[in-house]
Scaffold this motif. Structure first.
Motif, mmCIF file in Angstrom:
data_model
loop_
_atom_site.group_PDB
_atom_site.id
_atom_site.type_symbol
_atom_site.label_atom_id
_atom_site.label_comp_id
_atom_site.label_asym_id
_atom_site.label_seq_id
_atom_site.Cartn_x
_atom_site.Cartn_y
_atom_site.Cartn_z
ATOM 1 N N GLY A 160 0.804 -1.216 0.000
ATOM 2 C CA GLY A 160 0.000 0.000 0.000
ATOM 3 C C GLY A 160 0.836 1.263 0.000
ATOM 4 O O GLY A 160 0.338 2.356 -0.295
ATOM 5 N N ALA A 161 2.123 1.152 0.316
ATOM 6 C CA ALA A 161 2.977 2.339 0.395
ATOM 7 C C ALA A 161 3.134 3.018 -0.964
ATOM 8 O O ALA A 161 3.120 4.248 -1.057
ATOM 9 N N SER A 162 3.264 2.235 -2.029
ATOM 10 C CA SER A 162 3.416 2.816 -3.366
ATOM 11 C C SER A 162 2.184 3.633 -3.745
ATOM 12 O O SER A 162 2.290 4.743 -4.280
ATOM 13 N N HIS A 163 1.020 3.064 -3.444
ATOM 14 C CA HIS A 163 -0.232 3.775 -3.718
ATOM 15 C C HIS A 163 -0.319 5.052 -2.895
ATOM 16 O O HIS A 163 -0.739 6.105 -3.390
ATOM 17 N N LEU A 164 0.089 4.977 -1.641
ATOM 18 C CA LEU A 164 0.086 6.138 -0.761
ATOM 19 C C LEU A 164 0.974 7.249 -1.321
ATOM 20 O O LEU A 164 0.573 8.424 -1.361
ATOM 21 N N ILE A 165 2.172 6.893 -1.758
ATOM 22 C CA ILE A 165 3.103 7.880 -2.303
ATOM 23 C C ILE A 165 2.517 8.542 -3.552
ATOM 24 O O ILE A 165 2.562 9.766 -3.708
ATOM 25 N N GLN A 166 1.959 7.738 -4.438
ATOM 26 C CA GLN A 166 1.377 8.282 -5.657
ATOM 27 C C GLN A 166 0.199 9.195 -5.359
ATOM 28 O O GLN A 166 0.040 10.257 -5.978
ATOM 29 N N GLU A 167 -0.637 8.796 -4.404
ATOM 30 C CA GLU A 167 -1.783 9.624 -4.033
ATOM 31 C C GLU A 167 -1.335 10.941 -3.407
ATOM 32 O O GLU A 167 -1.912 12.000 -3.661
ATOM 33 N N ALA A 168 -0.297 10.889 -2.568
ATOM 34 C CA ALA A 168 0.220 12.104 -1.934
ATOM 35 C C ALA A 168 0.826 13.043 -2.972
ATOM 36 O O ALA A 168 0.670 14.269 -2.897
ATOM 37 N N TYR A 169 1.493 12.476 -3.943
ATOM 38 C CA TYR A 169 2.093 13.254 -5.042
ATOM 39 C C TYR A 169 1.013 14.033 -5.788
ATOM 40 O O TYR A 169 1.146 15.236 -6.041
ATOM 41 N N HIS A 170 -0.086 13.367 -6.112
ATOM 42 C CA HIS A 170 -1.181 14.029 -6.814
ATOM 43 C C HIS A 170 -1.929 14.990 -5.898
ATOM 44 O O HIS A 170 -2.439 16.018 -6.346
ATOM 45 N N LEU A 171 -1.986 14.664 -4.607
ATOM 46 C CA LEU A 171 -2.621 15.550 -3.638
ATOM 47 C C LEU A 171 -1.915 16.905 -3.586
ATOM 48 O O LEU A 171 -2.555 17.946 -3.391
ATOM 49 N N LEU A 172 -0.615 16.891 -3.785
ATOM 50 C CA LEU A 172 0.176 18.115 -3.806
ATOM 51 C C LEU A 172 -0.018 18.903 -5.095
ATOM 52 O O LEU A 172 0.551 19.988 -5.258
ATOM 53 N N GLY A 173 -0.827 18.349 -6.001
ATOM 54 C CA GLY A 173 -1.053 19.025 -7.280
ATOM 55 C C GLY A 173 0.082 18.801 -8.255
ATOM 56 O O GLY A 173 0.268 19.579 -9.199
#
Length: 367
Positions: free
Chosen positions: A269-282
């Motif tokens: 789940g960490a990879s998904h978390l990182i990708q989601e956080a990246y997009h969350l930052l715009g």
């Protein structure tokens, strides 16, 4: 570099997760409250399977992924807005990040202390957001008091600010975060200058036990969090197991895959978390590829071609002529730039082109 802050109650797995996603041992992770005091910062590599595919296609000598920063922030407790626990430090550190990843505990374990003695992720979310809302209310009141006199004298900027601040006051007093408000572009611009805590985009991370990861979708705690944050925070929740991640850090890639296979999962789940956080930052990614290297370049959503070129070198933005673009999917389907050009999949874009995530680009400049 934009930064995502990892927040949550004490002892919910924040530091363990931080160490895992940054592949470091910077943050102390221990079974007692406030083992993190000063924030730890680490660079996170954004997983991107497209890099390997393009590198193979171009026979690249190396690949360079996109990166951003994660910050592990001290745990917050009830009363933090009034200085309880490490409240003042915690709130100050939150102001310095651009987005939040709120970790919530979604597992039972009598050997791991919980600051509230029982596991209730929705309650935990409410505790943290209540403290952030209270801190924002105090900031709004102070700013409104400061601007009222100028507004009465006819200062247009002050008048506009007071009007927005009054709207924020009503919304916050209902226990809602600024991120859930409907604001006009002009109002959003004003609010951005207030540096309010609840205006930061937030992602929720459901931290589950090792044995629960494979069946996380049926985990009652995870289901509660997903339903709650969708309804009350207009955002999403991802599942991750900090416990597993901490064990995987020291393993080779082959050992990692074998370990995950035994658990019945493809990823922690960490990879998904990182990708989601990246997009969350715009943030978004465009790609360049060639024999020397295949690289992921970080841009902001909505950036146009000259701005994207400027990420490679500032002179490229000023000297921009055009961008040769093809989507990742089209390039892979065609097998080469030459074939993509033959099939009219390779486009020549100008200064007004908004770069899309996954575009593979070659820039033409005067430099």
């Amino acid at each position: 570099m934009l930064r995502a802050g990892i927040v949550g109650l004490p002892n919910v797995g924040k530091s363990t997760l931080f160490n895992a996603v940054t592949q470091s041992r910077k943050a102390m992770a221990a079974n007692y409250r406030f083992c993190t005091i000063e924030p730890n910062t680490g660079v996170v590599t954004v997983p991107d399977e497209r890099l390997g595919v393009l590198a193979k296609l171009s026979k690249s000598q190396k690949t360079v992924p996109a990166v951003f920063e994660f910050v592990d922030i001290a745990g917050l407790v009830k009363g933090a807005s009034k200085g309880e626990g490490l409240g003042n430090q915690f709130l100050g550190h939150i102001r310095e990040v651009d987005a939040l990843v709120q970790v919530v505990r979604c597992f039972e374990n009598s050997n791991i202390e919980h600051v509230m003695d029982t596991v209730d992720p929705v309650r935990d979310i409410d505790i943290i957001n209540t403290e952030l809302v209270l801190a924002d209310l105090e900031s709004v009141e102070k700013r409104k008091t400061k601007n009222v006199k100028a507004a009465r004298s006819g200062d247009k900027k002050a008048i506009a600010e007071v009007e927005v601040l009054e709207k924020l006051d009503v919304h916050l007093n209902e226990g809602k975060t600024i991120a859930t408000m409907e604001l006009s572009p002009e109002e959003q611009s004003l609010v951005a200058g207030f540096f309010l805590l609840t205006s930061k985009p937030t992602l929720f991370a459901c931290n589950v036990a090792e044995e629960d990861l494979a069946s996380a979708d049926s985990n009652a705690f995870v289901q509660q969090v997903r339903t709650y944050v969708k309804a009350h925070h207009k955002t999403s929740a991802v599942v991750v197991s900090a416990e597993i991640e901490s064990e995987l850090v020291t393993l080779s890639e082959e050992e990692r895959q074998e370990y995950l296979k035994d658990l019945g999962v493809a990823d922690t789940g960490a990879s998904h978390l990182i990708q989601e956080a990246y997009h969350l930052l715009g943030l978004r990614t465009y790609l360049t590829t060639g024999e020397k290297e295949t690289r992921a370049w970080t841009i902001h959503a909505g950036d146009k071609a000259p701005q994207a070129a400027g990420v490679i070198h500032s002179d490229f933005e000023k000297a921009f002529i055009s961008a040769e673009c093809v989507s990742f999917a089209d390039l892979v389907a065609c097998g080469s730039f030459a074939r993509a050009r033959e099939l009219a999949k390779l486009r020549t874009e100008g200064k007004d082109y908004v770069v899309q995530d996954g575009d593979v680009i070659e820039f033409k400049t005067f430099v």
